[in-house]
Design a protein around this motif. Structure first.
Motif, PDB file in Angstrom:
ATOM      1  N   CYS A  62       0.716  -1.084   0.009  1.00 17.62           N
ATOM      2  CA  CYS A  62      -0.022  -0.079  -0.066  1.00 17.62           C
ATOM      3  C   CYS A  62       0.761   1.291  -0.027  1.00 17.62           C
ATOM      4  N   PHE A 106      -7.184  -6.798  -2.827  1.00 20.21           N
ATOM      5  CA  PHE A 106      -6.182  -5.652  -3.075  1.00 20.21           C
ATOM      6  C   PHE A 106      -6.239  -4.586  -2.127  1.00 20.21           C
ATOM      7  N   LYS A 107      -7.009  -4.840  -0.847  1.00 16.29           N
ATOM      8  CA  LYS A 107      -7.038  -3.688   0.226  1.00 16.29           C
ATOM      9  C   LYS A 107      -6.032  -4.165   1.286  1.00 16.29           C
ATOM     10  N   THR A 118      -5.443   0.886  -0.863  1.00 15.10           N
ATOM     11  CA  THR A 118      -5.266  -0.015  -2.251  1.00 15.10           C
ATOM     12  C   THR A 118      -3.909  -0.559  -2.265  1.00 15.10           C
ATOM     13  N   ASN A 134      -0.866  -2.005  -4.411  1.00 14.94           N
ATOM     14  CA  ASN A 134      -0.327  -1.567  -5.657  1.00 14.94           C
ATOM     15  C   ASN A 134       1.089  -2.558  -5.787  1.00 14.94           C
TER      16      ASN A 134
END
Length: 170
Positions: A117, A135-136, A143, A145
């Motif tokens: 994140c 994807f948290k 979010t 990445n």
């Protein structure tokens, strides 16, 4: 016994356990075949600290203990002796263990894709883990990445090369 062996033995003892181990190692180098009580008297350390140091160094094969009967008291005691010739093999084994762990970590970093994140306090996720959490980030809810671990892989590779090519530790 050459001075370099004494210094290496004392240095390794210090790396293992710090200042108390250094005192015990110096006492063993100065007066071989000493009992734990004699070492405690020489070093002014508490007997339980001396025994802990001795058992730890013994467990790593850096010293030997010979059981003898104390003629005054009638019970058995151990006389401890430094094994200066075991310092180099011990250091070599530790280097090999470190090398193996570094290679395993490099392999893990190379075969996985990571997500993060951006918050330094949060963990990085493998692709599979990131998918599972949508994807948290589970810590801060930002979010996730794609995380570029190229620098980490370079650092691991450099450390592996450094350990693999270095000569004996002084």
């Amino acid at each position: 016994m050459p001075k370099s062996f004494e210094d290496s033995f004392i240095k390794v003892a210090g790396l293992i356990g710090g200042p108390d181990y250094i005192q015990v190692a110096k006492a063993l180098s100065a007066a071989e075949n000493s009992t734990d009580e004699e070492i405690a008297e020489l070093t002014q350390l508490k007997i339980n600290i001396v025994r802990k140091s001795l058992y730890d160094l013994f467990g790593r094969s850096l010293i030997t203990g010979t059981r003898v009967r104390d003629l005054k008291r009638g019970w058995f005691v151990y006389r401890w002796k430094a094994q200066h010739d075991q310092v180099e093999p011990f250091v070599e084994r530790q280097k090999n263990k470190a090398l193996l762990r570094l290679k395993q970590r490099l392999n893990y970093e190379s075969v996985n894709e990571f997500y993060h994140c951006g918050n330094l306090n949060c963990i990085k996720y493998t692709f599979d883990s990131a998918v599972q959490v949508g994807f948290k980030c589970q810590v801060c809810n930002l979010t996730l990445n794609l995380y570029n671990n190229t620098e980490l892989k370079k650092a691991l590779d450099a450390k592996i090369h450094e350990i693999s090519t270095e000569d004996n530790v002084d």
